[in-house]
Structures are given as structure tokens and as C-alpha cells.
Motif scaffolding. Structure first.
Motif, short mmCIF file in Angstrom:
data_model
loop_
_atom_site.label_atom_id
_atom_site.label_comp_id
_atom_site.label_asym_id
_atom_site.label_seq_id
_atom_site.Cartn_x
_atom_site.Cartn_y
_atom_site.Cartn_z
N LEU A 158 15.42 -19.24 9.54
CA LEU A 158 14.55 -18.21 8.99
C LEU A 158 13.59 -18.79 7.96
O LEU A 158 12.41 -18.40 7.90
N THR A 159 14.07 -19.74 7.17
CA THR A 159 13.15 -20.37 6.21
C THR A 159 12.03 -21.10 6.95
O THR A 159 10.85 -21.01 6.57
N THR A 160 12.40 -21.81 8.02
CA THR A 160 11.36 -22.52 8.78
C THR A 160 10.37 -21.55 9.38
O THR A 160 9.16 -21.80 9.38
N LEU A 161 10.85 -20.43 9.91
CA LEU A 161 9.94 -19.45 10.50
C LEU A 161 8.99 -18.89 9.45
O LEU A 161 7.78 -18.74 9.71
N ALA A 162 9.52 -18.59 8.26
CA ALA A 162 8.66 -18.06 7.21
C ALA A 162 7.60 -19.09 6.82
O ALA A 162 6.42 -18.76 6.65
N PHE A 163 8.02 -20.37 6.72
CA PHE A 163 7.08 -21.43 6.38
C PHE A 163 6.00 -21.55 7.44
O PHE A 163 4.80 -21.68 7.14
N LEU A 164 6.40 -21.47 8.72
CA LEU A 164 5.42 -21.57 9.80
C LEU A 164 4.44 -20.40 9.74
O LEU A 164 3.23 -20.57 9.94
N ALA A 165 4.96 -19.20 9.48
CA ALA A 165 4.06 -18.04 9.41
C ALA A 165 3.04 -18.23 8.29
O ALA A 165 1.84 -17.95 8.45
N LEU A 166 3.51 -18.75 7.15
CA LEU A 166 2.60 -18.99 6.03
C LEU A 166 1.54 -20.02 6.41
O LEU A 166 0.34 -19.85 6.14
N MET A 167 1.95 -21.10 7.07
CA MET A 167 1.00 -22.15 7.44
C MET A 167 -0.03 -21.63 8.43
O MET A 167 -1.21 -21.96 8.34
N ILE A 168 0.41 -20.79 9.37
CA ILE A 168 -0.55 -20.25 10.34
C ILE A 168 -1.56 -19.39 9.63
O ILE A 168 -2.76 -19.42 9.93
N ARG A 169 -1.09 -18.59 8.66
CA ARG A 169 -2.03 -17.77 7.92
C ARG A 169 -3.03 -18.63 7.16
O ARG A 169 -4.24 -18.35 7.17
#
Lengths: 225, 88
Positions: A158-169
Motif C-alpha cells: 500500500l505504501t508503494t501504491l501511494a508513492f506511485l500515485a503521488l509520482m504519477i500526479r
């Protein structure tokens, strides 16, 4: 009306993503295994919740030999897991040792009088209405029914997914700032200059003779930019 | 066997797409930083030359870091998962 639609859509999206994650991420159950067997099972409309078939099969329903593991919780409620290999692509568990797991489950069978508690790592849902079963991934013996464990994998994923979402934004914002906005600004300036030229032409073509002269001028080649 | 091949092929394609996108993003951020650094003042020479030189130097370090991060890290994660799931 539009706010309802907007919020309804957002809530639907959250439920979809949350449900997908809840299905795919691993969970742990502290149970006592009572039986491990396999049974011919027909997989029909609920094919999505089973492993993909090993060989090409006819469409519609198919009957497969699927391994099951029966277990019971400390409070007496029961659960049935299936024990299938996952494919190599999804869900990303890369599980191919279901035979070994079945043997381990057989080994851990115990009775209510002399219980042997295990922690079953699994993913998926037990929904009897659709005949779908969670897929048992691992079996680890634990000391007792009150054992607790920290869900490390879930935290990491879940932490990785949140980080990825932030990077995409951030990538999208950077792209907009460097690539799209300058072009829009240029386009805005281009429109402004066209407007100015139209106003100048209109100012020249005043009065009857002005308008005739302006029309004659259109037969000439247009002025260079 | 086909499963592994499919995983490798699709994984390589997906990771290559990720590699391209991250390259574009990282270079864009670096270019913006170089521009800001030049505009802050105190650097002699032409702006374009400064930026071009900075980008050329960045290219080497970025490629190494990106190849490692984008290709190696997922492979390591898959290997660790296979071990944890199958060989407990």
C-alpha cells in the motif's frame, strides 16, 4: 444533480479500487485445519474468481479437480479455502506449490480435542452464494488461537501504491507546466493578434467607398504576416 | 512454460514504458532546475550552452540509476515473492 453524480462516481471508484485491493492483498487467518481433499468442481459464471485453466477449454462451464482445505476458527465458524496454483501473471503470487501445500495441510489436520493452530495466508473472498473460495497461499504453525501478526506485505504494497500515485500526479503536473501551458499561452497570443488585425481591417472599411475599396483589395494577394 | 514467457515479455514491455516515462520526467525536472540555476545569476557563458552541458552530464548518471531501479527492482521483488510463497 451534477454534484451527486460527481460524488457518486468518486465513491464508486473508491469502492472498486478498495474492493480490488481487499481481494488481492494477502490476509492471515488463525484456524484449525480439519480436512484437505480435492473435488471435481464446475466453474461457470464465477470463473473470474478461480485460477485460469491450464489448457484451453470449451467455452461455458468446465469441471476441474480443485483442492480444498476445510478449517475452523476459534469461535467455531468454518471456512473453506481452495488451493490452486496462480498463473504467472495475475494475481502476482507466483504460487506453484499447491501440491506441497496440500500435503502440509494434511499434516496439520487436528481434532477439537487436541487442536493444532495454524496461520493461513490467503487472498480472495469466501462468498458461498457465488461458490467462490479464498486461495490459500501458505500455512504456518502458530502457538495458539490468539496469535497476532503484523501484515508487513500489505503495508509495503500500500505504501508503494501511494508513492506511485503521488509520482504519477507529479509527472502529470510537470508535463502540464512544461509542455501544455506554454503552447496554450502561444495560442492565446495568436488569437489576440488575429483579433487585432480584424479590428484594423474593419476600421479601414468605413463608408460605402471604403467598403468597395476593401472588397477590391481582397482580389490582391493577402499581406505577408 | 508459456506462462513464464508471457510474464517476461509483458513485464519487459511494461517496464520499458515506465522507463521512457520516467526518463522524460527526470530530464524535464533537471532542465527546469538548470534553467533556474542559470537565471539566478552569476554564471558566465550562454544559457543554452550551460543547459546543454548540464543535460549531457546528467544523461550518464540518470541512465545507470534508471536501469537499476526500473528493471532490477521489480525482478528482485518477483524473486523474493517466489521464494516466500513457495519455499517456506
Amino acid at each position: 444533480m451534477l454534484t451527486y453524480l460527481k460524488w457518486g462516481f468518486r465513491i464508486f471508484l473508491i469502492l472498486l479500487v478498495g474492493g480490488f485491493l481487499h481481494y488481492t492483498l494477502p490476509q492471515h487467518d488463525i484456524v484449525r485445519i480439519t480436512n484437505a481433499y480435492n473435488r471435481l468442481t464446475t466453474v461457470g459464471a464465477n470463473w473470474l474468481f478461480y485460477a485460469s485453466p491450464d489448457t484451453g477449454t470449451a467455452e461455458g462451464t468446465e469441471t476441474r479437480d480443485i483442492r480444498f482445505i476445510d478449517a475452523v476458527f476459534a469461535d467455531g465458524s468454518v471456512i473453506v479455502y481452495r488451493n490452486e496454483d496462480t498463473g504467472w501473471v495475475w494475481p502476482p503470487y507466483f504460487k506453484y506449490d499447491s501440491s506441497n501445500l496440500q500435503a502440509e495441510a494434511q499434516n496439520s489436520k487436528s481434532s477439537a480435542a487436541a487442536p493444532e493452530w495454524v496461520s493461513v495466508t490467503h487472498y480472495g473472498w469466501r462468498f458461498p452464494f457465488m461458490s467462490i473460495y479464498p486461495n490459500a497461499v501458505n500455512i504456518t504453525p502458530v502457538s495458539g488461537p490468539d496469535d497476532t501478526s503484523v501484515p508487513w506485505i500489505n503495508i509495503i504494497v500500500l505504501t508503494t501504491l501511494a508513492f506511485l500515485a503521488l509520482m504519477i500526479r507529479r509527472m502529470w503536473l510537470q508535463f502540464r507546466e512544461r509542455a501544455i501551458d506554454p503552447v496554450l499561452a502561444d495560442a492565446g497570443e495568436a488569437w489576440d493578434s488575429v483579433d487585432a488585425k480584424a479590428d484594423a481591417a474593419r476600421a479601414k472599411a468605413r463608408g460605402v467607398f471604403g467598403r468597395i475599396g476593401a472588397w477590391f483589395n481582397t482580389w490582391r494577394s493577402p499581406p505577408r504576416r | 512454460m508459456g506462462g513464464i514467457i508471457r510474464l517476461v515479455v509483458f513485464g519487459f514491455l511494461a517496464l520499458s514504458v515506465v522507463y521512457l516515462i520516467v526518463t522524460v520526467y527526470a530530464r524535464s525536472v533537471r532542465r527546469e532546475n538548470l534553467e533556474k540555476e542559470f537565471d539566478a545569476g552569476g554564471i558566465e557563458g550562454s544559457r543554452d550552452a550551460f543547459i546543454a552541458e548540464g543535460m549531457a552530464r546528467y544523461r550518464h548518471s540518470l541512465r545507470k540509476k534508471l536501469l537499476l531501479g526500473v528493471y532490477l527492482v521489480p525482478m528482485a521483488v518477483v524473486a523474493i515473492t517466489i521464494y516466500l510463497v513457495n519455499y517456506q
